[in-house]
Design a protein around this motif. Sequence first.
Motif, PDB file in Angstrom:
ATOM      1  N   LEU A  50       3.870  13.081   5.687  1.00  0.00           N
ATOM      2  CA  LEU A  50       4.543  12.693   4.962  1.00  0.00           C
ATOM      3  C   LEU A  50       4.415  12.845   3.771  1.00  0.00           C
ATOM      4  CD1 LEU A  50       7.200  10.844   4.412  1.00  0.00           C
ATOM      5  CD2 LEU A  50       6.199   9.348   3.998  1.00  0.00           C
ATOM      6  N   THR A  51       5.696  14.056   3.183  1.00  0.00           N
ATOM      7  CA  THR A  51       5.049  14.128   1.337  1.00  0.00           C
ATOM      8  C   THR A  51       6.000  13.564   0.581  1.00  0.00           C
ATOM      9  OG1 THR A  51       5.168  16.344   2.380  1.00  0.00           O
ATOM     10  CG2 THR A  51       5.693  16.583  -0.189  1.00  0.00           C
ATOM     11  N   VAL A  52       5.086  12.873  -0.627  1.00  0.00           N
ATOM     12  CA  VAL A  52       5.938  12.462  -1.918  1.00  0.00           C
ATOM     13  C   VAL A  52       4.749  11.765  -3.092  1.00  0.00           C
ATOM     14  CG1 VAL A  52       2.839  10.655  -1.362  1.00  0.00           C
ATOM     15  CG2 VAL A  52       5.654   9.222  -2.107  1.00  0.00           C
ATOM     16  N   ASP A  53       6.030  11.169  -3.486  1.00  0.00           N
ATOM     17  CA  ASP A  53       4.959  11.654  -5.984  1.00  0.00           C
ATOM     18  C   ASP A  53       4.961  11.125  -5.860  1.00  0.00           C
ATOM     19  OD1 ASP A  53       6.084  11.616  -8.079  1.00  0.00           O
ATOM     20  OD2 ASP A  53       8.096  11.279  -8.328  1.00  0.00           O
ATOM     21  N   ALA A  54       3.215  11.169  -6.276  1.00  0.00           N
ATOM     22  CA  ALA A  54       2.742  10.302  -6.794  1.00  0.00           C
ATOM     23  C   ALA A  54       2.620  10.011  -7.945  1.00  0.00           C
ATOM     24  CB  ALA A  54       1.644  10.810  -5.348  1.00  0.00           C
ATOM     25  N   THR A  55       3.311  10.386  -8.625  1.00  0.00           N
ATOM     26  CA  THR A  55       3.461  10.358 -10.188  1.00  0.00           C
ATOM     27  C   THR A  55       3.013   8.763 -10.877  1.00  0.00           C
ATOM     28  OG1 THR A  55       4.777  12.617  -9.957  1.00  0.00           O
ATOM     29  CG2 THR A  55       4.026  11.039 -12.336  1.00  0.00           C
ATOM     30  N   ALA A  56       3.276   8.102  -9.992  1.00  0.00           N
ATOM     31  CA  ALA A  56       3.210   7.198 -10.335  1.00  0.00           C
ATOM     32  C   ALA A  56       1.806   6.191  -9.645  1.00  0.00           C
ATOM     33  CB  ALA A  56       4.175   5.412 -10.029  1.00  0.00           C
ATOM     34  N   THR A  57       1.170   6.671  -8.872  1.00  0.00           N
ATOM     35  CA  THR A  57      -0.563   6.166  -8.685  1.00  0.00           C
ATOM     36  C   THR A  57      -1.127   7.101 -10.252  1.00  0.00           C
ATOM     37  OG1 THR A  57      -0.068   5.803  -6.539  1.00  0.00           O
ATOM     38  CG2 THR A  57      -1.731   6.803  -7.198  1.00  0.00           C
ATOM     39  N   GLY A  80       5.195   4.854  -0.146  1.00  0.00           N
ATOM     40  CA  GLY A  80       6.457   3.800  -0.628  1.00  0.00           C
ATOM     41  C   GLY A  80       4.545   3.425  -1.832  1.00  0.00           C
ATOM     42  N   ILE A  81       3.697   2.607  -0.899  1.00  0.00           N
ATOM     43  CA  ILE A  81       2.964   1.927  -2.277  1.00  0.00           C
ATOM     44  C   ILE A  81       2.500   2.763  -2.842  1.00  0.00           C
ATOM     45  CG2 ILE A  81       0.616   1.147  -2.619  1.00  0.00           C
ATOM     46  CD1 ILE A  81       1.172  -0.823   0.020  1.00  0.00           C
ATOM     47  N   VAL A  82       2.663   4.505  -2.812  1.00  0.00           N
ATOM     48  CA  VAL A  82       1.782   5.528  -3.240  1.00  0.00           C
ATOM     49  C   VAL A  82       2.829   5.585  -4.042  1.00  0.00           C
ATOM     50  CG1 VAL A  82       1.423   8.111  -2.959  1.00  0.00           C
ATOM     51  CG2 VAL A  82       0.247   6.329  -1.699  1.00  0.00           C
ATOM     52  N   CYS A  96      -5.194  10.972   6.437  1.00  0.00           N
ATOM     53  CA  CYS A  96      -5.371  11.993   5.859  1.00  0.00           C
ATOM     54  C   CYS A  96      -4.810  12.285   4.449  1.00  0.00           C
ATOM     55  CB  CYS A  96      -5.312  13.467   6.581  1.00  0.00           C
ATOM     56  SG  CYS A  96      -5.160  14.831   5.674  1.00  0.00           S
ATOM     57  N   LEU A  97      -5.645  12.527   2.891  1.00  0.00           N
ATOM     58  CA  LEU A  97      -4.733  12.660   2.128  1.00  0.00           C
ATOM     59  C   LEU A  97      -4.786  14.353   1.728  1.00  0.00           C
ATOM     60  CD1 LEU A  97      -5.621   9.760   1.436  1.00  0.00           C
ATOM     61  CD2 LEU A  97      -5.931  10.072  -0.878  1.00  0.00           C
ATOM     62  N   GLY A  98      -3.901  14.447   1.167  1.00  0.00           N
ATOM     63  CA  GLY A  98      -4.035  15.948   0.678  1.00  0.00           C
ATOM     64  C   GLY A  98      -3.597  15.980  -0.791  1.00  0.00           C
ATOM     65  N   ALA A  99      -3.900  17.748  -1.449  1.00  0.00           N
ATOM     66  CA  ALA A  99      -4.134  17.788  -2.424  1.00  0.00           C
ATOM     67  C   ALA A  99      -2.945  17.034  -3.354  1.00  0.00           C
ATOM     68  CB  ALA A  99      -4.705  18.847  -2.489  1.00  0.00           C
ATOM     69  N   ILE A 100      -3.449  16.509  -5.125  1.00  0.00           N
ATOM     70  CA  ILE A 100      -1.717  15.632  -5.545  1.00  0.00           C
ATOM     71  C   ILE A 100      -1.960  17.170  -6.277  1.00  0.00           C
ATOM     72  CG2 ILE A 100      -1.265  14.800  -7.212  1.00  0.00           C
ATOM     73  CD1 ILE A 100      -3.345  12.221  -5.834  1.00  0.00           C
ATOM     74  N   LYS A 101      -0.789  18.205  -6.114  1.00  0.00           N
ATOM     75  CA  LYS A 101      -0.376  19.052  -6.856  1.00  0.00           C
ATOM     76  C   LYS A 101       1.244  18.355  -8.168  1.00  0.00           C
ATOM     77  CE  LYS A 101      -2.217  22.587  -3.879  1.00  0.00           C
ATOM     78  NZ  LYS A 101      -2.142  23.204  -2.408  1.00  0.00           N
ATOM     79  N   ARG A 137       7.074  17.236 -10.247  1.00  0.00           N
ATOM     80  CA  ARG A 137       5.987  15.595  -9.996  1.00  0.00           C
ATOM     81  C   ARG A 137       4.918  15.529  -9.425  1.00  0.00           C
ATOM     82  NH1 ARG A 137       8.338  11.418 -12.944  1.00  0.00           N
ATOM     83  NH2 ARG A 137       8.256   9.838 -11.074  1.00  0.00           N
ATOM     84  N   GLN A 138       3.991  15.153  -9.247  1.00  0.00           N
ATOM     85  CA  GLN A 138       2.145  14.758  -9.110  1.00  0.00           C
ATOM     86  C   GLN A 138       2.801  14.429  -7.367  1.00  0.00           C
ATOM     87  OE1 GLN A 138      -0.154  15.753 -10.986  1.00  0.00           O
ATOM     88  NE2 GLN A 138       0.779  16.067 -12.157  1.00  0.00           N
ATOM     89  N   VAL A 139       2.916  15.377  -6.734  1.00  0.00           N
ATOM     90  CA  VAL A 139       3.217  15.330  -5.349  1.00  0.00           C
ATOM     91  C   VAL A 139       1.589  15.470  -4.076  1.00  0.00           C
ATOM     92  CG1 VAL A 139       4.829  16.300  -3.587  1.00  0.00           C
ATOM     93  CG2 VAL A 139       5.508  16.222  -5.476  1.00  0.00           C
TER      94      VAL A 139
END
Lengths: 376, 456
Positions: B257-264, B445-447, B399-404, B417-419
């Motif tokens: 699942l690809t997620v917008d991690a900007t808030a994190t 969802g939390i991320v 598994c955590l991917g790179a935040i790009k 966005r930071q994804v």
Amino acid sequence: MTDPVFGPAPDLDADPELVQLLTPEGERVHHPGFDLEFSAEQVRGFYRDMTLVRRLDIEATALQRHGELGLWVQSLGQEAAQIGAGRALLPQDYVFPTYREHGVAWCRDIDPVQLLSMYRGVDHGGWDPAEHNFNLYTVVIGAQTLHATGYAMGVQRDGAVGTGDPTRDTAVVAHFGDGASSQGDVSEAFVFAASYNAPVVFFCQNNQWAISEPIERQSRIPLYRRSQGFGFPGVRVDGNDVLATYSVMQAALRHAREGQGPILVEAFTYRMGAHTTTDDPTRYRHAEEVEQWRLKDPITRVEAHLRREGLADEAFFEEVAAEADELGERMRRECKALPDPQPRGIFDLVHAEQTEELVAQQASYDAHVASFEEVH
Amino acid sequence: MTVQTANEFKLPDAGEGLTEADIVAWRVAVGDAVAVNDVIVEIETAKSIVELPSPYAGEVLALLVAEGDTVQVGTPIIRIGDAGATAPAAPAAPIEPVEPVDDADAPRTGPEIIDTNIPPTGQATLVGYGPKQRTLRRRTRKGEVRSAPLAPPVQPAARQPFPDPRVGRALAKPLVRRLARDLGIDLASVIPTGPDGTVSRDDVLAAASPIIERTAPVAAPRAGELETREPIRGVRKQMAAAMVASMSTAPHVSEWLTVDATATVELVARFKERREFAGIKVSPLLVVARACVLAMRRTPLVNSTWDEAAQEVVVKHYVNLGIAAATPRGLIVPNIKGAHDLSLVELAQALETLADTARVGRTQPADLSGGSFTITNIGVLGVDGGAPIINPGESAILCLGAIKSQPWVVGDQVVPRQVMTLSLSFDHRHIDGATGSQFLTDVAGIVSDPGSALLF
């Protein structure tokens, strides 16, 4: 560096004079103060002594690895210092060794097999000190320098110093190493020897390593200069040069016998082997350093000298080699035949005279020992 | 007809009061002729590495212990025929070198990419460690030694000095230190699994394995060789067995699942400003780790074990959170015990300690066992995602991917966005797609909205 008020600090790196009569290449050189003439027979004798003592040491090291000795303390590389010091003795002189003085023991006619018995754990020293004027090996670092000084003060009280009688005047040798020079005992011995002008020669084999501590950490000044502060002279000799060591020790012993007081002789040498068979020197010193000292080997230079000057033929070297082989074989054989100690030795050998209490204890102990069966 | 007699050489106490030693290297082989005092074997005691000279002359009939073995003092190590005997008959018993015992061969449970291989005992000494029980016995004497040819004097072997004083910082026997030096391994970077935190030989070999492939002389192909054969053993063997076991017993399902991690990312930045986190490393990994612990409350099966023998699924009420750590030695997975009980600050501290410990190679075997769920942060390697393999004994791995910084649709706008991509593998024997997907979307969802953590 020079302090504006206190002046210059002593410097370990200052190049001190080193008495040398035979270069590492085997070239005979001369010294204004300590030169002697050596006959071919004398030099061949030194070669034989050193070669046999080296074989003694190598054989004992191997015996430890065979499981026949609990421990061995190698003298490899220090043969010239020990033979030079040992051969300069007169019969009445008295020696207080460390646990590494196999070459001096050799000169005092102690059978090499007797040296093994303590390291095999079957006794606490296999010879009668009074018979050889050679005390038992002292394991406590530096303690024997005090014993030697005390003995030398006793010699004074016996009137066996400075009489001019060459068979009576006695010198005492205190052996110790660079590591022991940091012991309080050694300083105390220096103080008493100086104060009482005792006929003792402090013979320090500076083999550069106190187990893993290098000499740079033992002293800020060359060790032989220590004696200056205590008020007696000191000299540094090439401890890998048997001729120089003999020459310097002969002069030092004469000085002591004449009643002129103590002397410190620093024999500058190198421990080629491990501190003991339990030690692994590769953990703390560089192979390059060992290789450099290998070029200054005490036996090689005498052999080179003998061959160059034509003082010995091939038959001589073969004869000594055969003698060394024979010695090695005998040590292996006789080491294994050394008798086990008897439990009651503790009663027989500690007190000259038994007390009633000890006699009772001995009887009780004998009964206790007799209650065990031998298990094979 | 004469029968050849043989002498057995028993391992001596080469130090003072040692009870055992490791066999480092044999210098002779069966069939070699040895003279008295020829060096036959190099051993390592608790104090030093020493060479043992032969007390006998004759032909080597058998090597009774193998290189790498730890041998008790008094154990016969070599059999040497009597030099004085006439032509030796072929030995009746087959003479075989003993194969080194490899502890790693034993089947084990637990996260198998981890080396928890602990030697059974350290090298013991008698001196200074109190009395040892012994029966009263007199030493039995060997027979007289027969006349034997004399050997040349034993020459002390010239060894390399320590070029690097930093090597001394890690606890390791001299042999291990030398091995590390020879292989170019910094001991401080090796995970110690030996007794009292010492680095063992296997630890160094494990650390060296990737390097060996490239540079080490043992694996360097000789001129003309098209391939290199390396033995499969030690950590590599364990890892292979574990991975095969995991893949062949647990049917893996992988989802991502690809997620917008900007808030994190922003939350992490704010936490860094807070006094509670002063001096503590705060990262998106911390938020994800916390998210996993929270999400498990809704999907506890993710934190369970399939117990084949008992035919039970063991659902755990605690979380031992494994974090895969990249070290010079390779990937190891120490875990944080009781992660479910930790506050965010405590979790941050635990993560930092775990990472620091792994980096300097001080991870203890206990930290490597007993994990219940694993996070692998391959994002730090620049990778977007993957299908990780579950650690045996666990049921899922995230598994955590790179935040790009990537284009992302927010409302009707495409904005940077930071994804990041989260990938999850889970054991489909007991975790169905719905449960696994629920867990993954809860974590994601939390991320994307850390405030949703309040829902758990």
